[in-house]
Design an enzyme around this catalytic site. Structure first.
Site, PDB file in Angstrom:
ATOM      1  N   LYS A 141       0.848  -1.186   0.000  1.00  0.00           N
ATOM      2  CA  LYS A 141       0.000   0.000   0.000  1.00  0.00           C
ATOM      3  C   LYS A 141       0.889   1.243   0.000  1.00  0.00           C
ATOM      4  CE  LYS A 141       0.684   2.100   3.135  1.00  0.00           C
ATOM      5  NZ  LYS A 141       1.957   2.772   3.520  1.00  0.00           N
ATOM      6  N   TYR A 152      -4.346   4.572   6.079  1.00  0.00           N
ATOM      7  CA  TYR A 152      -4.815   3.580   7.064  1.00  0.00           C
ATOM      8  C   TYR A 152      -6.154   4.015   7.659  1.00  0.00           C
ATOM      9  CZ  TYR A 152      -0.389   1.078   7.008  1.00  0.00           C
ATOM     10  OH  TYR A 152       0.691   0.329   6.617  1.00  0.00           O
TER      11      TYR A 152
HETATM   12  P1  NAD Z   1      12.350   1.999   1.948  1.00  0.00           P
HETATM   13  O1  NAD Z   1      12.809   3.311   1.424  1.00  0.00           O
HETATM   14  O2  NAD Z   1      12.887   1.552   3.245  1.00  0.00           O
HETATM   15  O3  NAD Z   1      12.654   0.858   0.871  1.00  0.00           O
HETATM   16  C1  NAD Z   1      12.422   1.043  -0.492  1.00  0.00           C
HETATM   17  C2  NAD Z   1      13.365   0.195  -1.288  1.00  0.00           C
HETATM   18  O4  NAD Z   1      13.182   0.506  -2.668  1.00  0.00           O
HETATM   19  C3  NAD Z   1      14.842   0.462  -0.964  1.00  0.00           C
HETATM   20  O5  NAD Z   1      15.527  -0.752  -0.846  1.00  0.00           O
HETATM   21  C4  NAD Z   1      15.327   1.229  -2.183  1.00  0.00           C
HETATM   22  O6  NAD Z   1      16.716   1.012  -2.457  1.00  0.00           O
HETATM   23  C5  NAD Z   1      14.462   0.660  -3.277  1.00  0.00           C
HETATM   24  N1  NAD Z   1      14.366   1.501  -4.470  1.00  0.00           N
HETATM   25  C6  NAD Z   1      14.368   1.034  -5.715  1.00  0.00           C
HETATM   26  N2  NAD Z   1      14.282   2.036  -6.589  1.00  0.00           N
HETATM   27  C7  NAD Z   1      14.253   3.168  -5.888  1.00  0.00           C
HETATM   28  C8  NAD Z   1      14.166   4.525  -6.242  1.00  0.00           C
HETATM   29  N3  NAD Z   1      14.105   4.930  -7.522  1.00  0.00           N
HETATM   30  N4  NAD Z   1      14.138   5.436  -5.250  1.00  0.00           N
HETATM   31  C9  NAD Z   1      14.165   5.059  -3.953  1.00  0.00           C
HETATM   32  N5  NAD Z   1      14.257   3.770  -3.568  1.00  0.00           N
HETATM   33  C10 NAD Z   1      14.293   2.835  -4.527  1.00  0.00           C
HETATM   34  O7  NAD Z   1      10.778   2.043   1.960  1.00  0.00           O
HETATM   35  P2  NAD Z   1       9.793   1.092   2.768  1.00  0.00           P
HETATM   36  O8  NAD Z   1       9.434   1.763   4.036  1.00  0.00           O
HETATM   37  O9  NAD Z   1      10.326  -0.271   2.826  1.00  0.00           O
HETATM   38  O10 NAD Z   1       8.488   1.172   1.833  1.00  0.00           O
HETATM   39  C11 NAD Z   1       8.367   0.401   0.642  1.00  0.00           C
HETATM   40  C12 NAD Z   1       6.884   0.230   0.298  1.00  0.00           C
HETATM   41  O11 NAD Z   1       6.257  -0.463   1.372  1.00  0.00           O
HETATM   42  C13 NAD Z   1       6.110   1.528   0.153  1.00  0.00           C
HETATM   43  O12 NAD Z   1       5.133   1.375  -0.836  1.00  0.00           O
HETATM   44  C14 NAD Z   1       5.452   1.739   1.498  1.00  0.00           C
HETATM   45  O13 NAD Z   1       4.274   2.490   1.439  1.00  0.00           O
HETATM   46  C15 NAD Z   1       5.178   0.310   1.899  1.00  0.00           C
HETATM   47  N6  NAD Z   1       5.153   0.132   3.346  1.00  0.00           N
HETATM   48  C16 NAD Z   1       4.119  -0.587   3.882  1.00  0.00           C
HETATM   49  C17 NAD Z   1       4.080  -0.814   5.245  1.00  0.00           C
HETATM   50  C18 NAD Z   1       2.997  -1.659   5.817  1.00  0.00           C
HETATM   51  O14 NAD Z   1       2.860  -1.701   7.024  1.00  0.00           O
HETATM   52  N7  NAD Z   1       2.247  -2.372   5.013  1.00  0.00           N
HETATM   53  C19 NAD Z   1       5.072  -0.274   6.061  1.00  0.00           C
HETATM   54  C20 NAD Z   1       6.103   0.430   5.487  1.00  0.00           C
HETATM   55  C21 NAD Z   1       6.143   0.634   4.122  1.00  0.00           C
END
Ligand code: NAD
Length: 446
Positions: free
Chosen positions: A191, A276
């Protein structure tokens, strides 16, 4: 035989539990073995280090869904043991390719996969070869199952991968979902589903064309406290629902992170965490908002909020006059809770949208008394049950509980919220003819 003697008393006159506590389990095992032998028990025995051990008797059903029943040893005065888990054989589980190794993947999803019963880690996709190698070693992923974003499409040739789980910045979801669907793999998408409703429609169409399943990772809809609230409200146990107050806020600090770039995030606090409030309100009420009214603010000159918003405050009007008053913020101390106020009582859930720590309180009146109680429910690993639900849908060919259409509806609502904030006017949400597509059958959460 020992299993059938819970009231056994030893020569000292102590209870079995006291005896075990005082002497330690291994000494007790010798004594129990002696008693068992004297009684003519036929359990298998072995001798190690001079101690005679008894293999605990266990009933081992041949059906994979029947738990193994172990020897009883606890007093009936204590909490009973839960049935032993019944995980699928590892080789038969649904294989997941995790795309994007950021916070959510490394801190939650990969550890959760270790506790899944129907799902297993099959492959990894990352732009960083060093991170890929390290994580692959940590979790035992073969080098040939590690992909870069350039080689991502080759997953189509990997029979060990059944599901592609997209855990990338929001602005990349559409591209990787569509490419994943074209590779013939089922898709679990984080999401918010995308940046816009138009992107969601393209993603749904691509998955339909490829005949693969699409699920949006709305973990709250599988979380037991939130599900309990839904049950109480929909059974009208506290009378009619009147009003909801929901907050999802946290503090950001890095203006260079993708969450602060419009193209990658789609927006600010609203699509990331305010979502949420929208999705959970729709879930617990089991109905759709018909109108929204919103206000949006960003501190002038704050580098965190040059591209995306800091705060959105909005109201959603549901049928029957139920109002949900919601706030999301990117610059307040972490707060994720909501209250539901009904004719005959209220429910409040602290840490409602957090990974752990939900605390549910209920209040109602009985005569002259105001009764307030804590409803205690065991926590589950939200990510493990969510992935196992999707695996179950694949194994049994069912529609996921949180579908792409469900994700699309949230984007339609968010777009109305932004429009209301921009125009200063209420915005109607058009009736959606596809509401029956929002959910598959109720998940069996084991
Ligand atoms: P994050 O920034 O920690 O991780 C993102 C990953 O994508 C990194 O490893 C990064 O290197 C990679 N990536 C690839 N291409 C990229 C680019 N062009 N720019 C930036 N990063 C790039 O983020 P996250 O917190 O892990 O979030 C990832 C997804 O998960 C999002 O869609 C977020 O909304 C979702 N999320 C959901 C929950 C949940 O509880 N369901 C919690 C956190 C995040």
């Amino acid at each position: 035989m020992i299993m059938n003697e819970p009231t056994i008393t030893y020569k000292t006159g102590m209870s079995r539990k006291d005896f075990l506590t005082l002497t330690g389990r291994s000494v007790a095992a010798v004594a129990v073995a002696g008693i068992a032998t004297a009684c003519g028990a036929s359990g298998s025995t072995s001798i190690q280090s001079g101690l005679k051990a008894v293999s605990p008797p266990a009933k081992i059903p041949s059906s994979p869904i029947e738990p193994i029943v172990l020897e009883e040893w606890k007093s009936k005065n204590d909490v009973e043991s839960a049935p032993t888990p019944t995980p699928m054989p590892y080789k038969d589980r649904i294989g997941y390719a995790i795309v994007g190794l950021g916070h959510l993947s490394l801190e939650e999803l990969l550890p959760a996969l270790n506790t899944c019963k129907k799902s297993r880690l099959a492959a990894l996709v990352s732009g960083s070869p060093e991170k890929l190698k390290k994580v692959a070693e940590q979790y035992g992923v073969k080098p040939e199952n590690c992909y870069s974003y350039e080689t991502y499409y080759q997953i189509k040739n990997n029979p060990e991968v059944d599901v592609i789980y997209i855990v990338l910045p929001n602005g990349l979801h559409k591209e990787y979902v569509i490419r994943g669907a074209k590779a013939g793999k089922h898709i679990l998408c984080e999401k918010p589903m995308a940046n816009t409703a138009a992107e969601c429609r393209e993603m749904i169409a691509a998955c339909n064309t490829a005949n693969v399943k699409l699920m949006v990772a709305y973990r709250i809809q599988y979380q037991p406290h939130n599900r309990k609230i839904r049950d109480i409200l929909q059974q009208k146990a506290l009378g009619t629902t009147k009003f909801i107050q929901a907050t999802n806020g946290q503090a950001s600090a890095n203006p260079d992170h993708w969450r602060h770039k419009k193209a990658l995030a789609g927006g600010g606090a609203l699509p990331d965490i305010g979502l949420y409030c929208i999705n959970t309100n729709r879930f617990i009420l089991g109905s759709e908002p018909v109108e929204v009214f919103a206000y949006q603010y960003s501190t002038p000159g704050d580098p965190l909020f040059t591209e995306i918003e800091e705060m959105v405050s909005w109201q959603m009007k549901f049928p029957d006059g139920i109002i949900a008053n919601c706030v999301t913020h990117y610059d307040i101390h972490d707060n994720k809770d909501y209250g539901v106020f009904c004719e005959k009582g209220w429910l409040k859930l602290d840490n409602a949208y957090s990974y752990t720590g939900q605390q549910l309180k209920k209040s109602h009146a009985e005569g002259k008394e105001k009764i307030q109680e804590n409803i205690v429910i065991a926590e589950t690993d939200q990510f493990a049950i969510e992935m196992d639900h999707f695996s179950d849908c694949i194994i049994n060919d069912k529609r996921p509980f949180t579908t792409g259409e469900e994700g699309l509806q949230d984007h339609i609502i968010m777009e109305a919220i932004y429009e209301s904030a921009r125009t200063g006017k209420p915005v109607k949400i058009p009736a959606n003819a596809d509401t029956e597509l929002f959910h598959g059958p109720e998940p069996e959460l084991g």
